[in-house]
Design a protein around this motif. Structure first.
Motif, PDB file in Angstrom:
ATOM      1  N   VAL A   1     -33.082 -29.621  -1.657  1.00  0.00           N
ATOM      2  CA  VAL A   1     -33.396 -28.987  -0.380  1.00  0.00           C
ATOM      3  C   VAL A   1     -32.091 -28.535   0.256  1.00  0.00           C
ATOM      4  O   VAL A   1     -31.131 -29.305   0.339  1.00  0.00           O
ATOM      5  CB  VAL A   1     -34.111 -29.981   0.573  1.00  0.00           C
ATOM      6  CG1 VAL A   1     -34.382 -29.339   1.915  1.00  0.00           C
ATOM      7  CG2 VAL A   1     -35.398 -30.491  -0.051  1.00  0.00           C
ATOM      8  N   ASP A   2     -32.048 -27.307   0.707  1.00  0.00           N
ATOM      9  CA  ASP A   2     -30.912 -26.800   1.456  1.00  0.00           C
ATOM     10  C   ASP A   2     -31.200 -27.096   2.927  1.00  0.00           C
ATOM     11  O   ASP A   2     -31.917 -26.354   3.597  1.00  0.00           O
ATOM     12  CB  ASP A   2     -30.744 -25.302   1.214  1.00  0.00           C
ATOM     13  CG  ASP A   2     -29.518 -24.727   1.905  1.00  0.00           C
ATOM     14  OD1 ASP A   2     -28.922 -25.425   2.759  1.00  0.00           O
ATOM     15  OD2 ASP A   2     -29.166 -23.580   1.599  1.00  0.00           O
ATOM     16  N   TRP A   3     -30.675 -28.223   3.415  1.00  0.00           N
ATOM     17  CA  TRP A   3     -31.000 -28.678   4.766  1.00  0.00           C
ATOM     18  C   TRP A   3     -30.521 -27.688   5.826  1.00  0.00           C
ATOM     19  O   TRP A   3     -31.174 -27.505   6.846  1.00  0.00           O
ATOM     20  CB  TRP A   3     -30.423 -30.072   5.022  1.00  0.00           C
ATOM     21  CG  TRP A   3     -30.993 -31.109   4.097  1.00  0.00           C
ATOM     22  CD1 TRP A   3     -30.340 -31.785   3.110  1.00  0.00           C
ATOM     23  CD2 TRP A   3     -32.351 -31.571   4.046  1.00  0.00           C
ATOM     24  NE1 TRP A   3     -31.194 -32.636   2.459  1.00  0.00           N
ATOM     25  CE2 TRP A   3     -32.437 -32.529   3.021  1.00  0.00           C
ATOM     26  CE3 TRP A   3     -33.500 -31.271   4.774  1.00  0.00           C
ATOM     27  CZ2 TRP A   3     -33.623 -33.193   2.695  1.00  0.00           C
ATOM     28  CZ3 TRP A   3     -34.683 -31.932   4.457  1.00  0.00           C
ATOM     29  CH2 TRP A   3     -34.734 -32.873   3.436  1.00  0.00           C
ATOM     30  N   GLU A   4     -29.390 -27.051   5.561  1.00  0.00           N
ATOM     31  CA  GLU A   4     -28.867 -26.075   6.521  1.00  0.00           C
ATOM     32  C   GLU A   4     -29.801 -24.865   6.630  1.00  0.00           C
ATOM     33  O   GLU A   4     -30.107 -24.396   7.728  1.00  0.00           O
ATOM     34  CB  GLU A   4     -27.467 -25.638   6.106  1.00  0.00           C
ATOM     35  CG  GLU A   4     -26.715 -24.914   7.184  1.00  0.00           C
ATOM     36  CD  GLU A   4     -25.279 -24.652   6.774  1.00  0.00           C
ATOM     37  OE1 GLU A   4     -24.867 -23.480   6.809  1.00  0.00           O
ATOM     38  OE2 GLU A   4     -24.568 -25.626   6.436  1.00  0.00           O
ATOM     39  N   ALA A   5     -30.273 -24.386   5.502  1.00  0.00           N
ATOM     40  CA  ALA A   5     -31.203 -23.251   5.510  1.00  0.00           C
ATOM     41  C   ALA A   5     -32.522 -23.649   6.166  1.00  0.00           C
ATOM     42  O   ALA A   5     -33.125 -22.855   6.907  1.00  0.00           O
ATOM     43  CB  ALA A   5     -31.453 -22.763   4.085  1.00  0.00           C
TER      44      ALA A   5
ATOM     45  N   ALA B   1     -23.939 -32.649  12.061  1.00  0.00           N
ATOM     46  CA  ALA B   1     -23.094 -31.677  11.354  1.00  0.00           C
ATOM     47  C   ALA B   1     -23.891 -30.419  11.006  1.00  0.00           C
ATOM     48  O   ALA B   1     -23.395 -29.299  11.180  1.00  0.00           O
ATOM     49  CB  ALA B   1     -22.518 -32.305  10.090  1.00  0.00           C
ATOM     50  N   THR B   2     -25.113 -30.599  10.559  1.00  0.00           N
ATOM     51  CA  THR B   2     -25.966 -29.451  10.233  1.00  0.00           C
ATOM     52  C   THR B   2     -26.297 -28.664  11.491  1.00  0.00           C
ATOM     53  O   THR B   2     -26.257 -27.434  11.492  1.00  0.00           O
ATOM     54  CB  THR B   2     -27.266 -29.921   9.546  1.00  0.00           C
ATOM     55  OG1 THR B   2     -26.921 -30.632   8.356  1.00  0.00           O
ATOM     56  CG2 THR B   2     -28.168 -28.760   9.201  1.00  0.00           C
ATOM     57  N   VAL B   3     -26.588 -29.380  12.564  1.00  0.00           N
ATOM     58  CA  VAL B   3     -26.915 -28.720  13.833  1.00  0.00           C
ATOM     59  C   VAL B   3     -25.725 -27.903  14.321  1.00  0.00           C
ATOM     60  O   VAL B   3     -25.884 -26.754  14.737  1.00  0.00           O
ATOM     61  CB  VAL B   3     -27.357 -29.754  14.891  1.00  0.00           C
ATOM     62  CG1 VAL B   3     -27.475 -29.122  16.264  1.00  0.00           C
ATOM     63  CG2 VAL B   3     -28.669 -30.401  14.482  1.00  0.00           C
ATOM     64  N   ARG B   4     -24.529 -28.496  14.264  1.00  0.00           N
ATOM     65  CA  ARG B   4     -23.322 -27.764  14.678  1.00  0.00           C
ATOM     66  C   ARG B   4     -23.148 -26.509  13.840  1.00  0.00           C
ATOM     67  O   ARG B   4     -22.824 -25.437  14.354  1.00  0.00           O
ATOM     68  CB  ARG B   4     -22.082 -28.647  14.548  1.00  0.00           C
ATOM     69  CG  ARG B   4     -21.763 -29.444  15.780  1.00  0.00           C
ATOM     70  CD  ARG B   4     -20.359 -30.021  15.732  1.00  0.00           C
ATOM     71  NE  ARG B   4     -20.129 -30.867  14.583  1.00  0.00           N
ATOM     72  CZ  ARG B   4     -20.437 -32.151  14.513  1.00  0.00           C
ATOM     73  NH1 ARG B   4     -21.026 -32.737  15.526  1.00  0.00           N
ATOM     74  NH2 ARG B   4     -20.184 -32.847  13.432  1.00  0.00           N
ATOM     75  N   GLN B   5     -23.350 -26.656  12.546  1.00  0.00           N
ATOM     76  CA  GLN B   5     -23.181 -25.521  11.644  1.00  0.00           C
ATOM     77  C   GLN B   5     -24.164 -24.404  11.991  1.00  0.00           C
ATOM     78  O   GLN B   5     -23.794 -23.244  12.003  1.00  0.00           O
ATOM     79  CB  GLN B   5     -23.406 -25.995  10.201  1.00  0.00           C
ATOM     80  CG  GLN B   5     -22.949 -25.050   9.160  1.00  0.00           C
ATOM     81  CD  GLN B   5     -21.431 -24.967   9.083  1.00  0.00           C
ATOM     82  OE1 GLN B   5     -20.705 -25.782   9.636  1.00  0.00           O
ATOM     83  NE2 GLN B   5     -20.960 -23.955   8.413  1.00  0.00           N
ATOM     84  N   VAL B   6     -25.393 -24.775  12.278  1.00  0.00           N
ATOM     85  CA  VAL B   6     -26.439 -23.781  12.511  1.00  0.00           C
ATOM     86  C   VAL B   6     -26.385 -23.202  13.915  1.00  0.00           C
ATOM     87  O   VAL B   6     -26.549 -22.010  14.110  1.00  0.00           O
ATOM     88  CB  VAL B   6     -27.832 -24.396  12.229  1.00  0.00           C
ATOM     89  CG1 VAL B   6     -28.939 -23.459  12.623  1.00  0.00           C
ATOM     90  CG2 VAL B   6     -27.949 -24.756  10.756  1.00  0.00           C
TER      91      VAL B   6
END
Length: 162
Positions: free
Chosen positions: A105-109, A145-150
């Motif tokens: 799963v690509d969690w960021e996508a 971290a994912t939230v910041r990235q997105v």
């Protein structure tokens, strides 16, 4: 062995009842135990039924966990939320970690897709709006971290520790 209740209707054994529950959908051992306990089956009968179902491969916690992971990831939930749900079903941390690490799963996508579905394609206008969007993703179980990235929002790393 069939028992009869006050209505002279046969009462299924714990094994038969659990098998019927499993015929509807995959369930964890803990979930089946709770349902059988609620229906008044004796602890020894429940344990024997669950052991038999496991030996026959009708009930398998790892298979259940894989199904739940695929289902929740497909619904747009993040790894932290999925981890917590799997823990409520009594799965060991090592199994949960292995499943999440092996998930393709690509969690960021996935987080970006959830953001687009919720807020449309337009960018956030200000810091408060980015924070609201970040909180939405955190509630869905994505890491800080994912939230910041997105979202490019500054999210407190303490929220990641759940």
């Amino acid at each position: 062995m069939k028992r009869r209740d006050s209505g002279d209707k046969p009462v299924p054994s714990a094994y038969d009842k659990a098998l019927g529950l499993l015929a509807r959908r995959e369930q964890s051992r803990r979930e089946l135990r709770r349902k059988l306990d609620q229906r008044g089956y004796a602890g020894e009968e429940t344990t024997a039924a669950l052991d038999r179902l496991g030996e026959q491969h009708y009930q398998d916690d790892e298979r259940f966990a894989g199904m739940l992971l695929r289902n929740r990831a497909g619904q747009g939930y993040g790894p932290l939320r999925i981890r917590m749900e799997l823990k409520t079903h009594g799965l060991p941390d090592a199994v949960i970690r292995q499943l999440l690490d092996g998930a393709e799963v690509d969690w960021e996508a996935s987080a970006a897709t959830q953001l687009r579905r919720r807020y449309g394609g337009k960018a956030s206008a200000d810091h408060a709006e980015r924070a609201r969007r970040g909180q939405f993703l955190l509630r869905r179980g994505f890491s800080a971290a994912t939230v910041r990235q997105v979202t490019h929002a500054e999210v407190d790393d303490a929220d990641e520790e759940n």
